[in-house]
Scaffold this motif. Structure first.
Motif, PDB file in Angstrom:
ATOM      1  N   SER A  87      42.104 -35.316  15.269  1.00  0.00           N
ATOM      2  CA  SER A  87      42.632 -33.953  15.113  1.00  0.00           C
ATOM      3  C   SER A  87      41.676 -33.018  14.393  1.00  0.00           C
ATOM      4  N   TYR A 109      48.940 -38.008  19.026  1.00  0.00           N
ATOM      5  CA  TYR A 109      50.011 -37.181  18.477  1.00  0.00           C
ATOM      6  C   TYR A 109      49.469 -36.208  17.432  1.00  0.00           C
ATOM      7  N   GLU A 110      48.636 -36.707  16.532  1.00  0.00           N
ATOM      8  CA  GLU A 110      48.077 -35.839  15.490  1.00  0.00           C
ATOM      9  C   GLU A 110      47.257 -34.715  16.105  1.00  0.00           C
ATOM     10  N   ASN A 111      46.457 -35.044  17.111  1.00  0.00           N
ATOM     11  CA  ASN A 111      45.606 -34.037  17.744  1.00  0.00           C
ATOM     12  C   ASN A 111      46.441 -32.996  18.490  1.00  0.00           C
ATOM     13  N   TYR A 152      49.759 -32.329  18.224  1.00  0.00           N
ATOM     14  CA  TYR A 152      50.678 -31.574  17.369  1.00  0.00           C
ATOM     15  C   TYR A 152      49.929 -30.515  16.562  1.00  0.00           C
ATOM     16  N   LYS A 153      48.832 -30.915  15.917  1.00  0.00           N
ATOM     17  CA  LYS A 153      48.108 -29.966  15.066  1.00  0.00           C
ATOM     18  C   LYS A 153      47.401 -28.881  15.866  1.00  0.00           C
TER      19      LYS A 153
END
Length: 517
Positions: free
Chosen positions: A119, A216-218, A220-221
């Motif tokens: 991310s 998910y982190e990439n 979502y952020k």
């Protein structure tokens, strides 16, 4: 004295502001060059007037804002980041949305090769990042105001230029900003010069839980959180449609399963955001398997960007909770079973823009027109229609040379429209919707050569294509004329005779397959 000199230099750079760090460009007094994405995009987002924005990597550089504005009814800017990560692109969107409350429409490409980035990934390998242009610290602006490169390569040439008599101030169109179309060739021999052979992997590599955490982190952020913060903004996101040659590499590595499983996970995350319209064109396999649309395994021609604008506006290939699983199943089935080596049999177009011409029907909803099939629109002169020409199709046989003197002050185009021609004259009403004139030609003997001109209603030349006989062999060649800037009723003259009286009377040239696309 030193402080005074520095103050003058700083004020001078501040006034011109070639990177728009402080204000919008003074387009009445200077000409601004757009050629530094990382240094100029931030200022464009902060200070330009717009209500729509196009962004992404090099996969979005060929978008034309004029097309977006015509289709969506917007006033848009384009701020691509070649090779940029999801974070880099999203950080710039944050600035754009904070700076411009009028921004309501965003088009952004989501590169499939970056699904597995962390991310916080930034492309530090592309050079020093000009962070001093992005923060709110006025003290590090000295790196901008007293930057030797900016002073001598930007501000000074801009100041010099506006002293010239023929100087025209302004700024380039966003249509051409970072557009790389004219710098490359396309097709099989460019994408795969050594041909294509498939060596599929015996292993199947699948998505792991660790992959899902990273994804998910990439996403979502850097994709969905911004949409959640701005529910009144519509985000048009699309997966960048890579060629079949790229998919082949996934089959050979066994990672195609992991790739599509990652795509499914990303789709499911994004579809939870009601103001994101997510599109994928990967199942337009007529495009992804035609390497004439690509300069390498992933980069497509600007005509694909044009098509994507239309598709997104019309809601075609929109992914929804109802259709995304079938889309993924079809995608996996096709790219795991496709005969990749069949690409070796593809015709590599002699003119790259022929690929654009062929898809204009989908863009304009206007069928191509074979002008030789409309005798009521043409007038022959010292020429004849023949039935067995290029690939057995109808053709136009031209024989002889013009009577024009070799030292005549009358130009070839004026002579053709006013005196004589050897070939055919076509009258076309309202050429506005056509983008290209495409034809084939062949020198038969001696001084035969093509001289093709398009005239407006005032008999002024608005387009031309000529070739000289010494540079021609006796084979068929394809030729294309761009019509995109031509409007209204026009006259087309196809002259195959030599352009003056010094040519041999036995000179011969044949036109065939004369189409408007």
């Amino acid at each position: 004295m030193v402080l005074s000199a520095l103050g003058i230099i700083g004020a001078w750079v501040y006034h011109i502001d070639p990177f728009f760090h402080y204000h919008k460009p003074y387009t009445n007094g200077y000409y601004y060059t757009l050629n530094n994405q990382r240094s100029q995009n931030n200022g464009i987002c902060k200070h330009f007037d717009y209500n729509a924005l196009i962004t992404g990597t090099s996969m979005t550089e060929n978008f034309m804002t004029s097309e977006m504005d015509a289709i969506f009814g917007t006033n848009s800017v384009k701020v691509p980041f070649s090779g940029g990560s999801y974070k880099e692109i999203n950080d710039n969107l944050i600035i754009a949305l904070k700076s411009n409350p009028e921004l309501k429409t965003i088009i952004r490409g989501l590169d499939m090769e970056r699904f597995f980035d962390a991310s916080d990934t930034m492309r530090t390998d592309l050079g020093t990042y000009p962070t001093y242009l992005y923060d709110n610290n006025p003290f590090n602006d000295v790196k901008y105001l007293f930057n030797k490169s900016i002073i001598f390569n930007r501000a000074y040439p801009m100041t010099q230029a506006n002293d010239k008599e023929d100087f025209v101030p302004g700024i380039p169109s966003f249509d051409i900003y970072s557009n790389w179309q004219s710098s490359y060739t396309f097709g099989l021999h460019t994408v795969c010069p050594d041909g294509i052979t498939l060596h599929p992997s015996e292993n199947e590599i699948h998505l792991t839980e660790e992959d899902k955490v990273l994804i998910y982190e990439n996403i979502y952020k850097n994709v969905t959180s911004l949409a959640e913060q701005y529910p009144d903004v519509t985000f048009y996101y699309f997966f960048t449609p890579y060629s079949a040659a790229w998919w082949k590499s996934r089959v050979e590595s066994g990672t195609i399963y992991r790739q599509i499983e990652a795509e499914q996970y990303i789709i499911e995350i994004i579809l939870e955001c009601k103001n994101i319209k997510l599109f994928s064109f990967n199942n337009r396999t007529d495009i992804t398997t035609d390497l004439n649309h690509y300069k390498d395994t992933i980069h497509y021609g600007q005509w694909i960007n044009s098509l994507m604008l239309k598709w997104m506006h019309d809601g075609q290939y929109l992914l929804t909770k109802d259709n995304y699983k079938k889309y993924l199943a079809d995608e996996l089935s096709f790219y795991t079973s496709f005969d990749y080596e069949s690409l070796n049999q593809q015709v590599d177009y002699e003119n790259d823009f022929y690929a654009d011409a062929l898809i204009n029907q989908e863009l304009s909803e206007l069928k191509p027109v074979n002008l030789l099939e409309h005798p009521e629109q043409l007038t022959l002169s010292k020429a004849a229609l023949i039935t067995d020409s290029y690939l057995g199709q109808q053709g136009l046989l031209c024989e002889g040379s013009l009577k024009r003197e070799s030292n005549s002050p009358v130009s070839v185009s004026d002579y053709l429209i006013s005196t004589e021609y050897i070939g055919a004259k076509f009258k076309v009403d309202n050429i506005d919707s056509y983008r290209y004139l495409v034809f084939y030609g062949k020198k038969n003997t001696d001084h035969g050569q093509p001289s093709v001109y398009i005239f407006n209603e005032q008999n002024e030349t608005v387009a031309e294509l000529t070739r000289t006989y010494p540079n021609l062999d006796n084979e068929w060649h394809q030729y294309i004329l761009d019509l995109s800037e031509i409007k209204g009723n026009v006259t087309l003259i196809f002259n195959g005779g030599y352009i003056d009286s010094t040519g041999d009377e036995t000179s011969s040239y044949t036109f065939s397959e004369i189409y408007l696309y």
